[in-house]
Structures are given as C-alpha cells and as structure tokens.
Design a protein around this motif. Sequence first.
Motif, PDB file in Angstrom:
ATOM      1  N   GLY A 568       0.817  -1.206   0.000  1.00  0.00           N
ATOM      2  CA  GLY A 568       0.000   0.000   0.000  1.00  0.00           C
ATOM      3  C   GLY A 568       0.849   1.255   0.000  1.00  0.00           C
ATOM      4  O   GLY A 568       1.876   1.350  -0.668  1.00  0.00           O
ATOM      5  N   GLY A 569       0.432   2.223   0.795  1.00  0.00           N
ATOM      6  CA  GLY A 569       1.136   3.500   0.853  1.00  0.00           C
ATOM      7  C   GLY A 569       2.530   3.396   1.434  1.00  0.00           C
ATOM      8  O   GLY A 569       3.365   4.278   1.211  1.00  0.00           O
ATOM      9  N   SER A 570       2.810   2.296   2.185  1.00  0.00           N
ATOM     10  CA  SER A 570       4.145   2.170   2.782  1.00  0.00           C
ATOM     11  C   SER A 570       5.220   1.916   1.734  1.00  0.00           C
ATOM     12  O   SER A 570       6.408   2.063   2.016  1.00  0.00           O
ATOM     13  CB  SER A 570       4.160   1.031   3.810  1.00  0.00           C
ATOM     14  OG  SER A 570       3.958  -0.217   3.188  1.00  0.00           O
ATOM     15  N   LEU A 571       4.814   1.512   0.504  1.00  0.00           N
ATOM     16  CA  LEU A 571       5.801   1.312  -0.552  1.00  0.00           C
ATOM     17  C   LEU A 571       6.540   2.615  -0.854  1.00  0.00           C
ATOM     18  O   LEU A 571       7.695   2.603  -1.280  1.00  0.00           O
ATOM     19  CB  LEU A 571       5.128   0.774  -1.818  1.00  0.00           C
ATOM     20  CG  LEU A 571       6.055   0.417  -2.990  1.00  0.00           C
ATOM     21  CD1 LEU A 571       7.094  -0.624  -2.559  1.00  0.00           C
ATOM     22  CD2 LEU A 571       5.271  -0.089  -4.181  1.00  0.00           C
ATOM     23  N   LYS A 572       5.865   3.736  -0.611  1.00  0.00           N
ATOM     24  CA  LYS A 572       6.497   5.043  -0.805  1.00  0.00           C
ATOM     25  C   LYS A 572       7.707   5.199   0.114  1.00  0.00           C
ATOM     26  O   LYS A 572       8.688   5.861  -0.236  1.00  0.00           O
ATOM     27  CB  LYS A 572       5.467   6.142  -0.526  1.00  0.00           C
ATOM     28  CG  LYS A 572       5.970   7.560  -0.701  1.00  0.00           C
ATOM     29  CD  LYS A 572       4.864   8.554  -0.405  1.00  0.00           C
ATOM     30  CE  LYS A 572       5.362   9.988  -0.502  1.00  0.00           C
ATOM     31  NZ  LYS A 572       4.284  10.972  -0.212  1.00  0.00           N
ATOM     32  N   ARG A 573       7.645   4.558   1.287  1.00  0.00           N
ATOM     33  CA  ARG A 573       8.751   4.643   2.242  1.00  0.00           C
ATOM     34  C   ARG A 573       9.731   3.489   2.093  1.00  0.00           C
ATOM     35  O   ARG A 573      10.832   3.561   2.614  1.00  0.00           O
ATOM     36  CB  ARG A 573       8.189   4.689   3.663  1.00  0.00           C
ATOM     37  CG  ARG A 573       7.341   5.925   3.941  1.00  0.00           C
ATOM     38  CD  ARG A 573       6.850   5.970   5.368  1.00  0.00           C
ATOM     39  NE  ARG A 573       5.906   4.902   5.656  1.00  0.00           N
ATOM     40  CZ  ARG A 573       4.603   4.948   5.375  1.00  0.00           C
ATOM     41  NH1 ARG A 573       4.102   6.023   4.791  1.00  0.00           N
ATOM     42  NH2 ARG A 573       3.808   3.936   5.675  1.00  0.00           N
ATOM     43  N   LYS A 574       9.317   2.433   1.417  1.00  0.00           N
ATOM     44  CA  LYS A 574      10.223   1.306   1.148  1.00  0.00           C
ATOM     45  C   LYS A 574      11.015   1.623  -0.121  1.00  0.00           C
ATOM     46  O   LYS A 574      10.804   1.050  -1.190  1.00  0.00           O
ATOM     47  CB  LYS A 574       9.422   0.008   0.978  1.00  0.00           C
ATOM     48  CG  LYS A 574       8.679  -0.437   2.220  1.00  0.00           C
ATOM     49  CD  LYS A 574       9.638  -1.027   3.255  1.00  0.00           C
ATOM     50  CE  LYS A 574       8.884  -1.610   4.435  1.00  0.00           C
ATOM     51  NZ  LYS A 574       9.820  -2.188   5.435  1.00  0.00           N
ATOM     52  N   GLU A 575      11.930   2.549   0.022  1.00  0.00           N
ATOM     53  CA  GLU A 575      12.592   3.108  -1.151  1.00  0.00           C
ATOM     54  C   GLU A 575      13.419   2.078  -1.919  1.00  0.00           C
ATOM     55  O   GLU A 575      13.489   2.122  -3.147  1.00  0.00           O
ATOM     56  CB  GLU A 575      13.481   4.281  -0.740  1.00  0.00           C
ATOM     57  CG  GLU A 575      12.705   5.473  -0.202  1.00  0.00           C
ATOM     58  CD  GLU A 575      13.610   6.578   0.278  1.00  0.00           C
ATOM     59  OE1 GLU A 575      14.811   6.548  -0.070  1.00  0.00           O
ATOM     60  OE2 GLU A 575      13.139   7.462   1.009  1.00  0.00           O
ATOM     61  N   ARG A 576      14.024   1.151  -1.229  1.00  0.00           N
ATOM     62  CA  ARG A 576      14.877   0.190  -1.935  1.00  0.00           C
ATOM     63  C   ARG A 576      14.034  -0.804  -2.730  1.00  0.00           C
ATOM     64  O   ARG A 576      14.442  -1.242  -3.808  1.00  0.00           O
ATOM     65  CB  ARG A 576      15.788  -0.527  -0.938  1.00  0.00           C
ATOM     66  CG  ARG A 576      16.745   0.437  -0.233  1.00  0.00           C
ATOM     67  CD  ARG A 576      17.687  -0.254   0.703  1.00  0.00           C
ATOM     68  NE  ARG A 576      18.693  -1.024  -0.017  1.00  0.00           N
ATOM     69  CZ  ARG A 576      19.641  -1.743   0.592  1.00  0.00           C
ATOM     70  NH1 ARG A 576      19.722  -1.752   1.914  1.00  0.00           N
ATOM     71  NH2 ARG A 576      20.519  -2.418  -0.115  1.00  0.00           N
ATOM     72  N   LEU A 577      12.872  -1.161  -2.210  1.00  0.00           N
ATOM     73  CA  LEU A 577      11.966  -1.998  -2.999  1.00  0.00           C
ATOM     74  C   LEU A 577      11.458  -1.226  -4.215  1.00  0.00           C
ATOM     75  O   LEU A 577      11.400  -1.757  -5.329  1.00  0.00           O
ATOM     76  CB  LEU A 577      10.783  -2.448  -2.143  1.00  0.00           C
ATOM     77  CG  LEU A 577      11.086  -3.464  -1.030  1.00  0.00           C
ATOM     78  CD1 LEU A 577       9.825  -3.758  -0.234  1.00  0.00           C
ATOM     79  CD2 LEU A 577      11.658  -4.753  -1.616  1.00  0.00           C
TER      80      LEU A 577
END
Length: 840
Positions: A568-577
């Motif tokens: 979800g929105g946490s992908l924005k913070r999972k920068e390496r992914l």
Amino acid sequence: MLAFLFYVILFVIVIAGLILAVPLLRRYLVTNQILKIFRKMLPQISQTEQEALDAGTVWWEGDLFSGKPDWKKLLAYPKPQLTAEEQAFLEGPVEQLCAMLDEWKITHELKDLPPEVWQFIKENGFFGLIIPKQYGGYGFSALAHSEVVMKIGSRSGTAAVTVMVPNSLGPAELLLHYGTEMQKEHYLPRLAKGLEVPCFALTSPEAGSDAGAMPDFGIVCRGEYQGKTDVLGMRVTWEKRYITLGPVATILGLAFKLYDPDRLLGKEEDLGITLALIPTNTPGVNIGRRHYPLNGAFQNGPNSGKEVFVPMDWIIGGQEGVGQGWRMLMNCLSVGRAISLPATSVGAAKLATRTSGAYSRVRIQFKTPIGYFEGVEEALGRIGGNTYMMDAARVMTAAAVDLGEKPSVASAIVKYHLTERGRQAINDAMDIHGGKGICIGPRNYLGRTYQQIPVSITVEGANILTRNMIIFGQGALRCHPYLLREVNAAHDKNPDSASMAFDEALIGHAKFTLRNTANSLVYALFGNHIKDNAPESATPETATYYRQLARFSASFACIADIGLMRLGGSLKRKERLSARLGDILSMLYLCSATLKRFEDDGRPDSDLPLLHWCMQDAIYRMQQAFDEFLANIPGHFTFVGLLRILVFPLGKRCKPPVDALTHEVARLMMVPGAVRDRLTAGIHVPTAEHEPMADLEQALRCVIECGAIEAKLREAVKLHKITDHGDGQIAQALQLNVITAEEASLLEKLKDLRSKVIKVDDFRPDLESETKDLRNAATGNSNTAMSAKGAINANYTISNDVTDEADGANIVSAGNSTKTTSRKKSNPVTEESKTIETIK
C-alpha cells in the motif's frame, strides 16, 4: 451430504456472480467497502507531488507497464532524422566552436570560457536552439538539441553546460509554454541573439530536492516602479544557490512562494509557488559570486534579494501565472532530464569509447597491446556496450519529445541510467589509461570529464532520489492503466461519481492483474515458443530478446501490482523496494531502445556483438532486480514462494555476457572502421596538428598499418637475426633486409606517435605553467611581450620537457570572475585583456 455441499457452493457462486455482474449491487456491497479501505491505505499526496504526478505524458513506458508491449507500435515510429539545416549547424558552427575550445586553459587558467568563445556562442545563436524562428531562434528539434550538446560535451564540459542551460529548463522554455505574448516578444528575440543571458533559480539552501519546502517568498503589495506609484507587485525575499549561469546572467528566472495577506488579488492568502523573470540589474538583486563545482569552469553561483519590488507583470504568464509555478516546472522538466544531461553523458561515453579503444591498441606492455589482456577487455566491453545502449536511449527519448510527448517517467529513466552508465564508462576509461588518465594537463582528454561527471549525477534531481523515489514512485501512478484512476476516484469528494469511477477502475484493475499473473507464469514456461511476443519482422537474433522482454514485462506488471496491494502506501517509504521495481522498468525501456536502434540502423551484422552484449547484460540485471525484490518484500515465506514461482518457475536462467562476447566488443573498438565510427558518431574528433586525440587517431591507423611489419620484426628477433632490442632495432632490421626502407620509415613514424600518445604533461616544480612572463607583457614590458607571443605560438612541449605554453588568458578570467557586485554588470574587457589580445 455431498449433494447439499454442492448446492451450497453453487448458491454462493451464483450469488457472487450476481453481485459482480450487477453494477449497482457490486458498488454497494463490494466496491464502496474496498474504496473505504483504499482511502485509509492511500498516503497523503502534497500539492507539489500531485502536480508532479499530473505533469508530462505517458509514452512507451506505459506499454511496458501494461505487461503486453506492442512491439509493432514501437518499431513503426520513424527513425529520427536531422533536417538539412540542423546537420549544417552541427557541421558548421558547432564544429567551429569545438575547435576553439581548450578545456585545460578554460578550467586551469581562465576558470571561464574565453571572451571570444562567449561572443561566438552568442553571435551564432547557441542560446536560441529551441526558440522558434518567428522569435529569431532556430526552432531545432529535440534530437538536434541533443546532438549539439553531445558534440560540445565530448570536447568541453564547460561549454556544454553553458549552451545547454539556456535551452533546457529556464526562461526560454517557460516563456514558450506559459509566457504572455508581450513577454515572448520582448525576451525571446533577445535570448535567441544572446543579448540576454538567462538563468533559473530554484534551489534554496534548505530546499533542494524538497522544492515544496522552499523558504523564498513574495508578499503582494503596491509599490513604486519607474517613477510610478501604486504599482501592483510583490516584495520578494530569496536566497538561492547552485544556479548555473547565475554569475553572468542578465535575466533571472525565480521560483518563490507567493502570499497575499491583504487579499489584493482575491480571497486566498497562500497563492502557491510562482515564477517571475527579474532583470539582474534590479535594485536589491545580489548576484555575481561563484561556486566552483569540481574544477568545472562553467558559471555557477548563488544569488539573493531582500524585499525586492517586482511588478506583477514580471510573473511568467502575468497575473494568471500566480500560483502556477510548480505545474509549469514539472511540465517543462522533461527537456533537462530527457535531453541535456543524457546528451552530455553520451558524449562522455563516446569519448571514452573512442579514446580507450585506440589507446588499448596503441599502448604496449609485455610486448602486447594492453587491449589484448582479458582484464582490459572486460573494461572495454563495458564501455562499448554501455555506449551503444546509452545512445539508443538518448535518441529514442529525444524522438519522443519531437513527437509531442513530455515523457516524465522516461525522462527520469534516461537521466538516471545514462548519467550512471556515463560515469561507469569514464571510470573504466580512466582505469585503462592508468597514469595517463590521472595526470592532469593539456594532453589529458579524460581528466576533466572524470572530475565533472558527479555534477550530472547531482543536478536535475539527484540520482539517489531519482532511482529510489521517482522512476517507480511516479511511474507506478502515471504508467499503470488503472492505478491513477483509482487514486483520483479516492480523492473525489462526490460520493456517487467517486463510487462509479472507482468501481470501473477496480474491475479493470482486477482483470489486468489476473491476466498478467497468468502471463507471467505462462511466458516464463513457454515464452520462447509464443510467436506473438515478438514482431513478425524480428530476425532470429532479436526475436528471443523481444520474447524475453515480453515475459519480464508481464512479470513486472504482476509483481508491481501485488507489491502495491501488499505494501500500500508504505511502498512510498520502502525506497529500496521501489528502486528495484524502477530498475526493472528502466531495463525494459533501455532494452526497447536498443532493439529499436538496431532496427533503425538497418540491422548491421557487424553490430550484433554490441546488441547481444547490451541485451544480455540488461536482461541479467533485470533478473537480479526481480530476485532482490522478492528476497526483501515483507511476507510469509509461502507468499514470497508463490511470487517466486510466478516469476522464476524454472529458476533464474538468464546469464550475463560471456567472455567471448566481451572479447568481440573490445576488438571492434580497437580497429578503425564502420562499427567504431557508428558507435562514436556525433562527437568532436580533432584533426588539428598537436591535438592529443588527433595524435591518438593517427597512431591507431599507423599501428594497424604496421601490423604485418611488426610481425616480421618479431619473427626476426625470434630467429636471432636481430640482436638489437633498443632504439637501433629498426636500423638493424633495415640493414639486414628484414624490412624495406619504406617500412622502416613507417615504423619510425609509429614509434614517434606511440611516444606522443603515452607521454603525459609535466610542469615547473611549483606546478605553474609559464604565464608569469605574459603577465609582465601585459604591464608593458615589450621584450617579455615578444617572448610571451612566441610562447603562445609555440607547440606544447610534452613529457620530460618543461612546459612553455602561455596565453595569459587567466588574466582575463581574473578580471571577470572576481567581481562581487550586488547587481549584474556586462563583462568588460580589461586593459590587461586588451593588451593580451593585441599580443595574440
């Protein structure tokens, strides 16, 4: 009991089918519930982020994100071509400019372009490449713009930056798209003729990548201007840095936040980011000081102002442009990212290719050309392969701009990957050249480029930011056929329209995900046998690559969807992914461009080693990015295992280029011919006597010509006919009739050329070149003046000889670069510089 269970299952299926089939029921019972969850998952999107998402267009990268790229569409785009006028400009003024440039003098002595070069650039319209003819410019295509910058960049980074900035993100482009007619008619002709030198000030000390946090502001007010009172305008306060051409600019493009506390313009107080054009001689504008970016002599520096009164009609677009600044910038950013920086990077890579290939064949160690050693071959292969792919992506992206696209995602891809691959190419070239590369001086054709490469990595969105946040973070929303529609529906305040729009997008999204999930598995298992995954026109050599890209495109669309749903929105913070997903999309784009280039070039068999190396290297990188993403995505091992089966049901089977292929690429770079010329086409290759690259080119041709003769010498030495292993070997071979007089002369020529090629510059113990005599000449000592004049005309002495070159141009630079006045002045020719010009 079994019959009862069967009817229960059948009943559930029928009910579910009815719910899904009837839109009203589906929206009420399913879609609206999912919409509530989606709104909670959706991260907050700032106004600047939203404007960035809305900017630009989606082009081929959208096809790649679809999971089923239409190769026929890509190959149907016409091969980009320059017009006769554009070609004439490249062969005329651009070649003339390159011949005038000496990057050593520019960076080491002048710290600026010479006055005559500045004048040539202005008089020949280099600042007006993108300005339409109706305003006095050339109206060149994006491809021509790219070719001009690439050629100049292969000669001088300083001159390339000077030319590219006025034609990139700045006043000219912003005026073309958003300026009022009065602004266009006033400024564009002056910019085209070089009567105005523009710069654009965006970056603040506390707001680099986070431009939305810029502290610079303006307050709407009434003030006095040109003797008139009660003029509607703004009092603007700002502090900017890293502004290219700022120290010499006459017109300053400025970004700031505008506020209207007295409501002079309406009901709102916070009016948003606004852009204005401010003449640098406006009272209160502090400009002129310089930064010194890694020995780059291009003009770059800070500027500031405090409560500077700016009339309202100086806003780009007039009063209607208030608050539209960020949207303007985002829509125009594609030129800087898609054209200028990729062009300079490709110029650097082509320079590395041409010089490293030649040097590797000319330079001898252990009685063998260094390019024949496998370690050097590895570096050469990377240089050649990267250059081939980089140039393909540069041309294809410029062509997209010429087709009317503003490819925001593709521009981020080429900005990041071409600057990074350019850095790799220059690093490899430096390793090959060894000591010649690290000893700076007039004969070093790589050193300044090596020093300045980090500049392109840093500007127009730093590469760490671009890779980790922009390529996929922006690409997912822009390129995905349904995601942006779902996001827009979630932000819709009208319940009915939001529900209908979200429902339509969600159903399409579900079908899209199911199709790509199935295709990911099927293509991985049987893709090599599915003919539709490659165009009918594909050759056997390329068909397999089209099918591999179709397979990975489907896998990417599948994994990206599942990753978005999982995180979800946490992908924005999972920068390496996010970065790894961006790497996959980027490799798909770069591979597409490479295949398109091969087709456009007429499928030359001699280029196949380059094509194979690029495709195998990029597809292997893509595989690794998938593997790293799957290894790091959060979730139960069963979930991750199922994803891995969808992507790699038969395991990771893609391999990097084998040594034999790298060997082929390296050998192509060490031999003069059509392949080497195509690979380095468009750069400046000096031909003047005593030019280091001209010596290198001549030495390469000579070493090839002497190949058979040197073989005869080696055989004679082996048979002990020739016993002299020193300087007398050629003479002894001639005396023994091992070689003819003509062959001896050719070997002597090669010996001299090799000596020139491998020698490096040396200086006085204080590391100063002979400019002190010329300083004395400037003060009126006629004897010293004559001596200095002789030094100017003399050839540069290399290696063990003391440097005697002097042109005193640093005196001119000192006159220009030490000014720190609070407003911009014209560049006066000092009395010293007049004296120097007389001497010259």
